[in-house]
Write a protein that holds these residues in place. Structure first.
Motif, PDB file in Angstrom:
ATOM      1  N   GLY A 191       0.817  -1.200   0.000  1.00  0.00           N
ATOM      2  CA  GLY A 191       0.000   0.000   0.000  1.00  0.00           C
ATOM      3  C   GLY A 191       0.853   1.253   0.000  1.00  0.00           C
ATOM      4  N   PRO A 192       0.221   2.420  -0.072  1.00  0.00           N
ATOM      5  CA  PRO A 192       0.986   3.672  -0.166  1.00  0.00           C
ATOM      6  C   PRO A 192       1.847   3.962   1.061  1.00  0.00           C
ATOM      7  N   ILE A 193       1.397   3.631   2.256  1.00  0.00           N
ATOM      8  CA  ILE A 193       2.216   3.895   3.442  1.00  0.00           C
ATOM      9  C   ILE A 193       3.399   2.933   3.482  1.00  0.00           C
ATOM     10  N   GLU A 194       3.159   1.675   3.183  1.00  0.00           N
ATOM     11  CA  GLU A 194       4.262   0.708   3.145  1.00  0.00           C
ATOM     12  C   GLU A 194       5.285   1.116   2.085  1.00  0.00           C
TER      13      GLU A 194
ATOM     14  N   GLU B  86      -3.393   0.401   6.817  1.00  0.00           N
ATOM     15  CA  GLU B  86      -1.938   0.444   7.004  1.00  0.00           C
ATOM     16  C   GLU B  86      -1.622   1.258   8.258  1.00  0.00           C
ATOM     17  N   THR B  87      -1.673   0.598   9.401  1.00  0.00           N
ATOM     18  CA  THR B  87      -1.484   1.296  10.666  1.00  0.00           C
ATOM     19  C   THR B  87      -0.388   0.687  11.546  1.00  0.00           C
ATOM     20  N   HIS B  88      -0.149  -0.608  11.411  1.00  0.00           N
ATOM     21  CA  HIS B  88       0.805  -1.320  12.273  1.00  0.00           C
ATOM     22  C   HIS B  88       1.825  -2.067  11.416  1.00  0.00           C
ATOM     23  N   PHE B  89       3.099  -1.788  11.664  1.00  0.00           N
ATOM     24  CA  PHE B  89       4.146  -2.417  10.868  1.00  0.00           C
ATOM     25  C   PHE B  89       5.253  -2.968  11.746  1.00  0.00           C
TER      26      PHE B  89
END
Length: 106
Positions: free
Chosen positions: A10-13, A51-54
């Motif tokens: 996704g865009p955040i990743e 896309e909140t937790h990585f």
């Protein structure tokens, strides 16, 4: 060199990958999106982002001679705007190693 992009990045990743790659020139970078494991948490109520937790594992020569806390601070600095945003990163688990440390823990 292991800089594998996820199949459904996704865009955040993608942004995490780009910023870390540009600043730290990792020899290995693994980004795991664990957001689906945290959707039911109270703090995530009303959050629509997937896309909140990585979990991010970085191996970089640029970490040589730098204490763990400073390594983590550098990664947080790189992603500060996305960590402050309401639709951005809520949690970031980091594993930061030099190439020698990575070999020693295998």
């Amino acid at each position: 060199m292991s800089l594998q992009p996820a199949s459904k990045e996704g865009p955040i990743e993608k942004l995490i990958r780009e910023r870390i790659t540009q600043a730290l020139e990792p020899t290995s970078l693994k980004i795991i999106n664990e957001s689906h494991l945290h959707r039911h948490h109270a703090a995530m109520k009303g959050v629509t982002s997937v896309e909140t937790h990585f979990r991010v594992k970085i191996v970089s020569e640029k970490f040589d001679g730098i204490r763990m806390i400073k390594r983590h601070r550098e990664v947080y600095r790189l992603l500060a705007d996305k960590m402050k945003a309401s639709d951005g990163i809520h949690a970031l688990a980091l594993d930061t190693k030099t190439p020698a440390e990575s070999i020693a823990t295998q």
